[in-house]
Motif scaffolding. Structure first.
Motif, PDB file in Angstrom:
ATOM      1  N   PHE A 279       0.834  -1.208   0.000  1.00 56.03           N
ATOM      2  CA  PHE A 279       0.000   0.000   0.000  1.00 56.03           C
ATOM      3  C   PHE A 279       0.864   1.253   0.000  1.00 56.03           C
ATOM      4  O   PHE A 279       0.634   2.178  -0.783  1.00 56.03           O
ATOM      5  N   GLN A 280       1.871   1.291   0.892  1.00 57.36           N
ATOM      6  CA  GLN A 280       2.694   2.495   1.003  1.00 57.36           C
ATOM      7  C   GLN A 280       3.438   2.771  -0.292  1.00 57.36           C
ATOM      8  O   GLN A 280       3.579   3.925  -0.714  1.00 57.36           O
ATOM      9  N   ARG A 281       3.891   1.717  -0.950  1.00 61.00           N
ATOM     10  CA  ARG A 281       4.606   1.876  -2.215  1.00 61.00           C
ATOM     11  C   ARG A 281       3.674   2.479  -3.274  1.00 61.00           C
ATOM     12  O   ARG A 281       4.043   3.438  -3.962  1.00 61.00           O
ATOM     13  N   ALA A 282       2.477   1.939  -3.388  1.00 64.12           N
ATOM     14  CA  ALA A 282       1.528   2.443  -4.379  1.00 64.12           C
ATOM     15  C   ALA A 282       1.126   3.889  -4.082  1.00 64.12           C
ATOM     16  O   ALA A 282       1.003   4.714  -4.995  1.00 64.12           O
ATOM     17  N   PHE A 283       0.961   4.199  -2.793  1.00 66.60           N
ATOM     18  CA  PHE A 283       0.590   5.568  -2.420  1.00 66.60           C
ATOM     19  C   PHE A 283       1.690   6.548  -2.800  1.00 66.60           C
ATOM     20  O   PHE A 283       1.429   7.576  -3.424  1.00 66.60           O
ATOM     21  N   ASN A 284       2.933   6.228  -2.430  1.00 62.37           N
ATOM     22  CA  ASN A 284       4.042   7.139  -2.698  1.00 62.37           C
ATOM     23  C   ASN A 284       4.370   7.261  -4.180  1.00 62.37           C
ATOM     24  O   ASN A 284       4.895   8.290  -4.624  1.00 62.37           O
ATOM     25  N   GLN A 285       4.045   6.231  -4.945  1.00 64.93           N
ATOM     26  CA  GLN A 285       4.294   6.287  -6.388  1.00 64.93           C
ATOM     27  C   GLN A 285       3.149   6.949  -7.145  1.00 64.93           C
ATOM     28  O   GLN A 285       3.175   7.016  -8.375  1.00 64.93           O
ATOM     29  N   GLY A 286       2.153   7.457  -6.410  1.00 67.60           N
ATOM     30  CA  GLY A 286       1.049   8.177  -7.039  1.00 67.60           C
ATOM     31  C   GLY A 286       0.078   7.315  -7.806  1.00 67.60           C
ATOM     32  O   GLY A 286      -0.626   7.807  -8.694  1.00 67.60           O
ATOM     33  N   LYS A 287      -0.002   6.032  -7.463  1.00 69.33           N
ATOM     34  CA  LYS A 287      -0.882   5.119  -8.185  1.00 69.33           C
ATOM     35  C   LYS A 287      -2.307   5.100  -7.635  1.00 69.33           C
ATOM     36  O   LYS A 287      -3.198   4.494  -8.249  1.00 69.33           O
ATOM     37  N   LEU A 288      -2.526   5.740  -6.479  1.00 71.99           N
ATOM     38  CA  LEU A 288      -3.838   5.665  -5.839  1.00 71.99           C
ATOM     39  C   LEU A 288      -4.626   6.956  -5.924  1.00 71.99           C
ATOM     40  O   LEU A 288      -5.859   6.930  -5.952  1.00 71.99           O
ATOM     41  N   LEU A 289      -3.933   8.086  -5.947  1.00 70.05           N
ATOM     42  CA  LEU A 289      -4.600   9.384  -5.954  1.00 70.05           C
ATOM     43  C   LEU A 289      -3.846  10.358  -6.863  1.00 70.05           C
ATOM     44  O   LEU A 289      -2.624  10.263  -6.980  1.00 70.05           O
ATOM     45  N   PRO A 290      -4.541  11.314  -7.455  1.00 65.74           N
ATOM     46  CA  PRO A 290      -3.832  12.378  -8.174  1.00 65.74           C
ATOM     47  C   PRO A 290      -3.076  13.242  -7.180  1.00 65.74           C
ATOM     48  O   PRO A 290      -3.416  13.289  -5.992  1.00 65.74           O
ATOM     49  N   PRO A 291      -2.031  13.950  -7.631  1.00 67.13           N
ATOM     50  CA  PRO A 291      -1.188  14.731  -6.722  1.00 67.13           C
ATOM     51  C   PRO A 291      -1.960  15.695  -5.829  1.00 67.13           C
ATOM     52  O   PRO A 291      -1.648  15.837  -4.642  1.00 67.13           O
ATOM     53  N   SER A 292      -2.978  16.359  -6.357  1.00 65.60           N
ATOM     54  CA  SER A 292      -3.708  17.347  -5.557  1.00 65.60           C
ATOM     55  C   SER A 292      -4.419  16.716  -4.376  1.00 65.60           C
ATOM     56  O   SER A 292      -4.491  17.306  -3.288  1.00 65.60           O
ATOM     57  N   LEU A 293      -4.935  15.497  -4.550  1.00 69.47           N
ATOM     58  CA  LEU A 293      -5.619  14.811  -3.453  1.00 69.47           C
ATOM     59  C   LEU A 293      -4.633  14.079  -2.557  1.00 69.47           C
ATOM     60  O   LEU A 293      -4.856  13.957  -1.349  1.00 69.47           O
ATOM     61  N   GLN A 294      -3.538  13.593  -3.132  1.00 73.92           N
ATOM     62  CA  GLN A 294      -2.519  12.943  -2.318  1.00 73.92           C
ATOM     63  C   GLN A 294      -1.980  13.915  -1.271  1.00 73.92           C
ATOM     64  O   GLN A 294      -1.725  13.539  -0.128  1.00 73.92           O
ATOM     65  N   LYS A 295      -1.849  15.192  -1.662  1.00 78.97           N
ATOM     66  CA  LYS A 295      -1.337  16.200  -0.740  1.00 78.97           C
ATOM     67  C   LYS A 295      -2.275  16.433   0.444  1.00 78.97           C
ATOM     68  O   LYS A 295      -1.834  16.860   1.513  1.00 78.97           O
ATOM     69  N   VAL A 296      -3.558  16.157   0.260  1.00 83.53           N
ATOM     70  CA  VAL A 296      -4.527  16.362   1.342  1.00 83.53           C
ATOM     71  C   VAL A 296      -4.219  15.451   2.524  1.00 83.53           C
ATOM     72  O   VAL A 296      -4.457  15.807   3.686  1.00 83.53           O
ATOM     73  N   LEU A 297      -3.672  14.271   2.238  1.00 78.86           N
ATOM     74  CA  LEU A 297      -3.340  13.313   3.297  1.00 78.86           C
ATOM     75  C   LEU A 297      -1.952  13.542   3.878  1.00 78.86           C
ATOM     76  O   LEU A 297      -1.559  12.854   4.815  1.00 78.86           O
ATOM     77  N   ALA A 298      -1.204  14.473   3.327  1.00 80.74           N
ATOM     78  CA  ALA A 298       0.164  14.707   3.788  1.00 80.74           C
ATOM     79  C   ALA A 298       0.153  15.697   4.933  1.00 80.74           C
ATOM     80  O   ALA A 298      -0.328  16.812   4.795  1.00 80.74           O
ATOM     81  N   GLY A 299       0.702  15.288   6.074  1.00 82.43           N
ATOM     82  CA  GLY A 299       0.790  16.181   7.213  1.00 82.43           C
ATOM     83  C   GLY A 299       2.116  16.902   7.246  1.00 82.43           C
ATOM     84  O   GLY A 299       2.887  16.866   6.291  1.00 82.43           O
ATOM     85  N   PRO A 300       2.434  17.588   8.333  1.00 82.01           N
ATOM     86  CA  PRO A 300       3.714  18.281   8.469  1.00 82.01           C
ATOM     87  C   PRO A 300       4.878  17.315   8.293  1.00 82.01           C
ATOM     88  O   PRO A 300       4.848  16.213   8.830  1.00 82.01           O
ATOM     89  N   PRO A 301       5.911  17.648   7.547  1.00 82.43           N
ATOM     90  CA  PRO A 301       7.036  16.739   7.306  1.00 82.43           C
ATOM     91  C   PRO A 301       7.706  16.282   8.592  1.00 82.43           C
ATOM     92  O   PRO A 301       7.927  17.056   9.500  1.00 82.43           O
ATOM     93  N   ARG A 302       8.009  15.005   8.664  1.00 83.72           N
ATOM     94  CA  ARG A 302       8.737  14.451   9.807  1.00 83.72           C
ATOM     95  C   ARG A 302       9.565  13.290   9.301  1.00 83.72           C
ATOM     96  O   ARG A 302       9.022  12.278   8.872  1.00 83.72           O
ATOM     97  N   SER A 303      10.852  13.413   9.319  1.00 84.45           N
ATOM     98  CA  SER A 303      11.694  12.351   8.791  1.00 84.45           C
ATOM     99  C   SER A 303      12.363  11.573   9.903  1.00 84.45           C
ATOM    100  O   SER A 303      12.417  11.994  11.044  1.00 84.45           O
ATOM    101  N   ALA A 304      12.892  10.401   9.525  1.00 86.84           N
ATOM    102  CA  ALA A 304      13.627   9.591  10.489  1.00 86.84           C
ATOM    103  C   ALA A 304      14.868  10.313  10.974  1.00 86.84           C
ATOM    104  O   ALA A 304      15.293  10.160  12.116  1.00 86.84           O
TER     105      ALA A 304
END
Length: 371
Positions: A279-304
């Protein structure tokens, strides 16, 4: 379910995150997953640990350590076992809702009161006529959280493994609690947002949340061992790790069949390292949502790297924590690498466990970059 944040690790709950690609995205070398799980299982309070790393959709390493049951009993957790994914559920549920938006079946600015009139009746959800779909997704609705109710546990008996709680019953437990802010003004994590999102999905589609998740995500992505819990006494199918939580006497109780009906939409999915990574791979590769909607699920950046000062900038995290378990995935934002872990616990405090999981993830995904 408890939240490791919608894009940030906190001891309390979920975590979603995004960032820009950096060094690790182009690398394919991975560290020793078995050793990482062995080290993780030595963390106080950990009963068992399981992990799997995937590169370009292929298994690059897996391992388990600790034990399946408390006190070293039951052998190790079999590789490929299922586990509760907790608040990792939310990204999947949010994706289904946004696919309905993409289809034109509802809009981001639709009001909660129009979609679910029953929650506006009697102010079951205050200001439902102002709260939008986008605010629910992004935790800016101001709706109080049914999980904590100002404490560390839900308002209902966590050891009641048989009573079915309707989603509307869960929402009702927040009646009278203070709002966390003005609609659309500030982030305040609340599981209630995603309980309501699950209800909206069912209202719009006329189907069940479990059925829509299966039809729109699980089957198309080959997540054949993933399912959404619906009514008790369901639990995890097949051999799996058991997590524990103390009752009022301090006795540790096995939570492997915890009542997930109160996690509807917020944390009621059971999965595997393979399937969460798919699932995470498909989400990050943009296979599930167009960029404008994918951004809606993106919260404040937090990296390892931001979490511990180590590893590559593009390694992001998402996780969940509940009664007796914690999950965490580290992944590269280009969709090439994912490392999903699940830990079963015998402690209520995962403040030491989460950093240990982050370190295990770093050791696997950037083995030359960890001090």
């Amino acid at each position: 379910m408890k939240h490791l944040s919608v894009a940030a690790v906190t001891v309390a709950a979920l975590l979603l995150a995004t960032a820009s690609p950096a060094t690790a995205a182009g690398a394919t070398a991975v560290g020793d997953v078995r050793q990482a799980m062995k080290t993780l299982a030595e963390t106080p309070g950990v009963v068992g640990a399981i992990g799997g790393v995937y590169v370009d959709g292929k298994l690059a390493g897996q391992g388990t350590a600790g034990s399946r049951l408390l006190n070293g009993q039951g052998g190790t957790i079999p590789v490929g076992s299922r586990f509760y994914i907790g608040s990792q559920t939310k990204q999947m549920v949010g994706t289904v809702l946004l696919r309905l938006v993409e289809e034109g079946r509802l809009a981001l600015d639709d009001k909660l009161a129009d979609l679910l009139p029953e929650v506006a009746d009697g102010d079951l959800v205050e200001r439902a006529d102002e709260i939008t779909v986008q605010q629910l997704i992004q935790h800016t609705s101001g709706i109080p959280d049914w999980w904590s109710r100002g404490g560390s546990e839900p308002a209902f008996d966590v050891f009641d493994f048989t009573t079915y709680y309707r989603p509307i019953d869960i929402v009702k437990t927040t009646r009278g609690l203070p709002r966390t802010g003005e609609p659309g003004k500030e982030f305040a994590y609340s599981n209630t947002n995603y309980t309501l999102i699950g209800m909206i999905i069912e209202r719009v589609t006329g189907g069940t949340l479990a059925g829509e998740l299966d039809r729109r995500l699980f089957r198309p992505l080959g997540m054949t061992r993933t399912y959404a819990l619906t009514k008790p006494p369901e639990g995890i199918k097949g051999p799996h790790g058991h997590g524990y939580y103390p009752d009022s006497t301090g006795t540790l109780r096995d939570m492997h069949r915890a009542n997930a009906s109160w996690g509807f939409g917020a944390g009621n999915i059971v999965s595997t390292t393979h399937d969460v990574s798919a699932f995470q791979r498909a989400f990050n590769q943009g296979k599930l949502l167009p960029p404008s909607l994918q951004k809606v699920l993106a919260g404040p950046p937090r990296s390892a790297k931001q979490s511990t000062g180590q590893c590559a900038d593009d390694l992001q995290m998402q996780g969940g924590s509940g009664l007796g378990y914690t999950t965490l995935i580290l992944y590269s934002t280009d969709g090439r690498q994912q490392f999903e872990m699940s830990v079963t616990r015998s402690t209520t405090d995962d403040s030491a466990i989460i950093p240990a999981m982050v370190k295990a993830g770093q050791a696997v995904l950037c083995p030359t970059g960890v001090a």
